[in-house]
Design an enzyme around this catalytic site. Structure first.
Site, PDB file in Angstrom:
ATOM      1  N   LYS A   4       0.841  -1.205   0.000  1.00 40.43           N
ATOM      2  CA  LYS A   4       0.000   0.000   0.000  1.00 40.43           C
ATOM      3  C   LYS A   4       0.874   1.253   0.000  1.00 40.43           C
ATOM      4  O   LYS A   4       0.633   2.189  -0.766  1.00 40.43           O
ATOM      5  CB  LYS A   4      -0.931   0.002   1.224  1.00 40.43           C
ATOM      6  CG  LYS A   4      -2.078  -0.986   1.081  1.00 40.43           C
ATOM      7  CD  LYS A   4      -2.881  -1.160   2.360  1.00 40.43           C
ATOM      8  CE  LYS A   4      -3.914  -2.271   2.156  1.00 40.43           C
ATOM      9  NZ  LYS A   4      -4.600  -2.689   3.371  1.00 40.43           N
TER      10      LYS A   4
ATOM     11  N   GLN B  62      -5.169  -1.545   9.509  1.00 38.78           N
ATOM     12  CA  GLN B  62      -5.009  -2.848   8.857  1.00 38.78           C
ATOM     13  C   GLN B  62      -5.628  -3.945   9.729  1.00 38.78           C
ATOM     14  O   GLN B  62      -5.401  -4.001  10.934  1.00 38.78           O
ATOM     15  CB  GLN B  62      -3.511  -3.124   8.616  1.00 38.78           C
ATOM     16  CG  GLN B  62      -3.219  -4.387   7.842  1.00 38.78           C
ATOM     17  CD  GLN B  62      -3.696  -4.345   6.392  1.00 38.78           C
ATOM     18  OE1 GLN B  62      -3.809  -3.286   5.784  1.00 38.78           O
ATOM     19  NE2 GLN B  62      -4.002  -5.495   5.835  1.00 38.78           N
TER      20      GLN B  62
ATOM     21  N   ASP C 101     -11.674   2.855   4.101  1.00 39.22           N
ATOM     22  CA  ASP C 101     -12.032   1.429   4.056  1.00 39.22           C
ATOM     23  C   ASP C 101     -13.544   1.237   3.898  1.00 39.22           C
ATOM     24  O   ASP C 101     -14.005   0.105   3.682  1.00 39.22           O
ATOM     25  CB  ASP C 101     -11.601   0.746   5.361  1.00 39.22           C
ATOM     26  CG  ASP C 101     -10.423  -0.196   5.176  1.00 39.22           C
ATOM     27  OD1 ASP C 101     -10.198  -0.661   4.042  1.00 39.22           O
ATOM     28  OD2 ASP C 101      -9.747  -0.474   6.176  1.00 39.22           O
TER      29      ASP C 101
END
Ligand code: GUN
Length: 287
Positions: free
Chosen positions: A53, A97, A123
């Site tokens: 990422k 995460q 997200d």
């Protein structure tokens, strides 16, 4: 019949090029999109995902930072980190995460994640953004389902009026995926671990989205000839090989189109994370 292999790496690079154009335009307005990734603990797969990422963010001109927290972190540490990032003007997107370390149970994890400012929730996990998706209003949508929709579009798979089966009902993949397919006028069935006659349900589908987390679970005789198969799974076998949730070689003999693992959905998830961060930054630029 042999399926068309859907090239996620190629399509993801196209998405990143689009994102890069928008990042450059924002930079001219004095706004550099910022992403903060919070990585708690030392799960090896998460370490790899987070590095990817960061690398991809750097490539498109997004300023990415990773905040590393110990495996033994206290929930309050995570809350404080989120509050600090919520208040940081240079941070447009916050991603914690997953999975979090085992001592933080699912309910606690959800309550902590819900403290992310919905305007920075790249997200798409905040109830406000999930509700917007349900209501058909603009908001952040989880990156993997967005990526899957783009793979279908780029492969000229028509959703309207067709049967889609989503296998998996997680908040980050299965549920948002089903709503995106519904919004694209598909007739959607969500299957899961308690579904009876699962193979029969899958066999009815023109579009199959596999997000179960079980290696090579979906077999050739579950798949309608010509169906489009999108494999969200990333599983490591005992001998270290990466495989999806679909038995690729045999299913590719009957499917119309299929994503490989690796090189299918994975790169798209990251590309749509960068897309979401850039959207968040564009809102800052317009304030
Ligand atoms: N872990 C695996 N995939 C994801 C993702 O898309 N978002 C987050 N936050 N964690 C993940």
């Amino acid at each position: 019949m042999t399926a068309v292999k859907i090239d996620g790496r190629l399509i993801a690079s196209k998405v990143r090029d689009e994102v890069n154009v928008r990042v450059q335009a924002l930079s001219k307005q004095g706004v550099v999109p910022g992403l903060a990734v919070v990585l708690a603990g030392d799960d090896p797969a998460s370490q790899v995902y987070v590095r990817n990422k960061e690398r991809m963010a750097g490539r498109v001109g997004i300023n990415a930072q990773t905040i590393r927290l110990p495996e033994t972190l206290e929930p309050s540490q995570l809350r404080e980190t989120i509050h600090r990032l919520n208040a940081d003007e240079a941070v447009d997107g916050i991603l914690v995460q997953l999975p979090l370390p085992g001592h933080i149970d699912a309910a606690l994890a959800t309550s902590i994640l819900n403290e992310i400012d919905p305007a920075k929730d790249v997200d798409g996990l905040h109830p406000l953004n999930l509700g917007r998706l349900l209501a058909g209003e603009p908001g952040f949508v989880a990156c993997t389902p967005s990526g899957c929709m783009r793979l279908l579009k780029e492969s000229d798979v028509i959703c309207r009026g067709r049967r889609a089966v989503v296998i998996g009902r997680s908040t980050i993949v299965g549920k948002p995926m089903a709503h995106l397919l519904l919004a694209a006028d598909a007739t959607v069935t969500i299957c899961h671990s308690r579904t009876q006659d699962l193979a029969d349900r899958v066999r009815e589908a023109d579009i199959i989205i596999a997000a179960v987390g079980r290696p090579e679970f979906i077999k050739r005789d579950w798949v309608k000839p010509g169906a489009a198969v999108i494999d969200v799974g990333i599983n490591r076998t005992a001998d270290g090989k990466l495989v999806g949730d679909v038995a690729y070689d045999e299913v590719a003999e009957v499917a119309g189109a299929i994503t490989p693992v690796p090189g299918g959905v994975g790169p798209m998830t990251i590309a749509y994370l960068l897309d979401n961060v850039t959207r968040a930054a564009a809102r800052r630029a317009n304030r």
